[in-house]
Motif scaffolding. Structure first.
Motif, PDB file in Angstrom:
ATOM      1  N   ARG A   9       4.754   0.289   6.713  1.00 42.31           N
ATOM      2  CA  ARG A   9       4.694   1.143   5.517  1.00 42.31           C
ATOM      3  C   ARG A   9       3.623   0.640   4.542  1.00 42.31           C
ATOM      4  N   GLY A  10       3.655  -0.669   4.274  1.00 38.78           N
ATOM      5  CA  GLY A  10       2.744  -1.211   3.268  1.00 38.78           C
ATOM      6  C   GLY A  10       1.290  -1.187   3.704  1.00 38.78           C
ATOM      7  N   ILE A  11       1.038  -1.530   4.947  1.00 41.67           N
ATOM      8  CA  ILE A  11      -0.349  -1.660   5.404  1.00 41.67           C
ATOM      9  C   ILE A  11      -0.894  -0.344   5.943  1.00 41.67           C
ATOM     10  N   ASP A  48       0.778   3.123   3.312  1.00 37.24           N
ATOM     11  CA  ASP A  48       0.284   3.084   1.926  1.00 37.24           C
ATOM     12  C   ASP A  48      -1.164   2.574   1.868  1.00 37.24           C
ATOM     13  N   GLY A  49      -1.485   1.630   2.732  1.00 38.01           N
ATOM     14  CA  GLY A  49      -2.838   1.061   2.726  1.00 38.01           C
ATOM     15  C   GLY A  49      -3.846   1.918   3.469  1.00 38.01           C
ATOM     16  N   LYS A  50      -3.365   2.975   4.126  1.00 37.37           N
ATOM     17  CA  LYS A  50      -4.245   3.907   4.850  1.00 37.37           C
ATOM     18  C   LYS A  50      -5.140   3.180   5.860  1.00 37.37           C
ATOM     19  N   VAL A  51      -4.550   2.196   6.513  1.00 41.00           N
ATOM     20  CA  VAL A  51      -5.276   1.474   7.557  1.00 41.00           C
ATOM     21  C   VAL A  51      -4.944   2.140   8.894  1.00 41.00           C
ATOM     22  N   VAL A  91      -0.770  -6.633  -1.266  1.00 42.92           N
ATOM     23  CA  VAL A  91       0.076  -5.879  -2.189  1.00 42.92           C
ATOM     24  C   VAL A  91       1.024  -4.977  -1.396  1.00 42.92           C
ATOM     25  N   GLY A  92       2.335  -5.187  -1.574  1.00 43.85           N
ATOM     26  CA  GLY A  92       3.294  -4.292  -0.935  1.00 43.85           C
ATOM     27  C   GLY A  92       3.821  -4.772   0.396  1.00 43.85           C
ATOM     28  N   PHE A  93       3.389  -5.936   0.842  1.00 43.14           N
ATOM     29  CA  PHE A  93       3.930  -6.492   2.086  1.00 43.14           C
ATOM     30  C   PHE A  93       3.918  -8.022   1.958  1.00 43.14           C
ATOM     31  N   PHE A 148      -3.765  -0.695  -3.193  1.00 43.60           N
ATOM     32  CA  PHE A 148      -4.150  -1.436  -1.992  1.00 43.60           C
ATOM     33  C   PHE A 148      -5.097  -0.626  -1.100  1.00 43.60           C
ATOM     34  N   HIS A 149      -4.801   0.658  -0.916  1.00 42.39           N
ATOM     35  CA  HIS A 149      -5.656   1.442  -0.018  1.00 42.39           C
ATOM     36  C   HIS A 149      -7.092   1.509  -0.539  1.00 42.39           C
ATOM     37  N   GLN A 150      -7.246   1.494  -1.866  1.00 43.01           N
ATOM     38  CA  GLN A 150      -8.600   1.511  -2.424  1.00 43.01           C
ATOM     39  C   GLN A 150      -9.278   0.166  -2.225  1.00 43.01           C
ATOM     40  N   VAL A 191      -8.718  -1.832   0.258  1.00 38.88           N
ATOM     41  CA  VAL A 191      -9.079  -1.881   1.683  1.00 38.88           C
ATOM     42  C   VAL A 191     -10.392  -1.128   1.912  1.00 38.88           C
TER      43      VAL A 191
END
Lengths: 179, 190
Positions: A97-99, A102-105, B43-45, B175-177, B179
């Motif tokens: 979920r986090g990576i 949400d992180g759009k990886v 962030v978030g994990f 976080f996505h930004q 990355v």
């Protein structure tokens, strides 16, 4: 009735994906990265990967590690595939979920359905580990397909592409133990 | 007791082109010191900073990667010590900010408290070297070595509490930004 997929077909599919990703890229070594937490269901693939000089395998202690390593490699432009088991999917839900979400990886997962009965649909399995994998992926909106025989190897590049197109996770579930 | 902000300021001055991975209480202070650079926060994990740093180190072998980990964070993914040792990235420096508590959630003591020796754990897991530093003066003197020595290495830093935490600091870049920005900087720089 589902059939086992030979490891050679799966590795060829990995290589074709990585070759396409590397086209025009100065860096060619390794061709791509396989991040794994060992999975009994895919053990023939992991054994064959040990002999593959062009691919680098990183064995992780946990699926949480695998997701984070994949994210780091993605940020450097490296092509990655993550190989785990359904139990590892359950274990790493927050990290996925986090990576990846949400992180759009974009992370593409090969997920082994250990103990899946050959004569049953996973939703009817006697084993909760088998039954809950696909519903869990549905809850998180993660696109997935089940590889039920050699003809389904084409799902690997298809779902790898999906992960890139949606900038998030996508998965192929390995229906029977690989050959 | 070292102040985390002073440690981070020393790193900011010495890091050169290193990629940095802050987590938890090092995040807010690092954002002020190094906004918009080659950094990505975990962030978030919580717990994933070191493993994410490993991926960065493997993918960018021409750069140093410095992870600013926390004791509570590392405990959540302690197996990453063995994952990192197994992959053996030479460009990997793992800084462990040890304050003995979960500062962000209200300073509850970490399991085992301050007696847990993360440097010994890292060495036992197979890190090339591991050190413990208790003074800013010693850290500053040895920092160039920590950033040049073949890794993976861990430096356990005995620190006090940071001035702010992710809960008390203002909002950070999603976080996505982070990355997307770091990927653009790294791949664009090739």
């Amino acid at each position: 009735m589902p059939e086992s997929v030979p490891s050679s077909l799966i590795i060829d599919a990995f290589k074709e994906i990585f070759q396409a990703e590397r086209r025009g890229n100065a860096r060619q070594d390794p061709l791509g990265w396989i991040i794994s937490v060992p999975d009994t269901h895919q053990k023939t693939v992991l054994a064959a990967l040990d002999k593959e000089r062009s691919l680098r395998v990183i064995t992780c202690s946990t699926e949480d590690d695998a997701n984070a390593v994949a994210a780091g490699l993605y940020m450097t432009g490296e092509p990655v595939i993550v190989m785990i088991q359904h139990a590892g999917l359950y274990a790493s839900v927050n990290t996925i979920r986090g990576i990846s979400m949400d992180g759009k990886v974009p992370i593409f997962y090969m997920i082994g359905l250990l103990q899946r009965e050959k004569d049953r649909d996973p939703k009817d399995s006697r084993h909760s580990m088998v039954r809950f994998a696909e519903p869990l992926l549905d809850v998180f909106g993660i696109p997935h397909a089940r590889m039920e025989g050699p003809d389904d190897v084409k799902l690997i590049p298809e779902y790898y592409r999906k992960s890139r197109e949606r900038s998030g996770p996508a998965a192929v579930l390995v229906g029977l133990e690989t050959a | 007791m070292m102040k985390p902000e002073e440690v981070l300021a020393a790193i900011a001055a010495a890091r050169g082109g290193a990629i940095c991975v802050p987590t938890m209480t090092t995040g807010p202070a690092w954002r002020k010191l190094a906004p918009g650079d080659l950094s990505v926060g975990c962030v978030g994990f919580m717990g994933g900073a070191a493993a994410m740093g490993l991926g960065l180190a493997l993918g960018a072998p021409d750069r140093r990667v410095i992870v600013f980990d926390g004791d509570g964070s590392l405990l959540m993914q302690l197996g990453s010590l063995a994952t990192i040792a197994g992959a053996a990235p030479r460009n990997f420096t793992h800084l462990l900010f040890k304050n003995g508590v979960y500062h962000t959630s209200g300073s509850q003591e970490t399991p085992g408290g301050p007696g847990v020796d993360f440097a010994a754990m890292a060495k036992a897991a197979g890190y090339r070297n591991a050190y413990t530093i208790t003074s800013l003066d010693e850290f500053t003197k040895r920092l160039p070595g920590f950033l040049g020595e073949d890794g993976p290495i861990m430096v356990q830093l005995i620190t006090g509490l940071a001035e702010s935490t992710p809960m008390t600091a203002g909002p950070s870049t999603p976080f996505h930004q982070q990355v997307a920005d770091l990927r653009a900087r790294i791949t664009g720089a090739r």
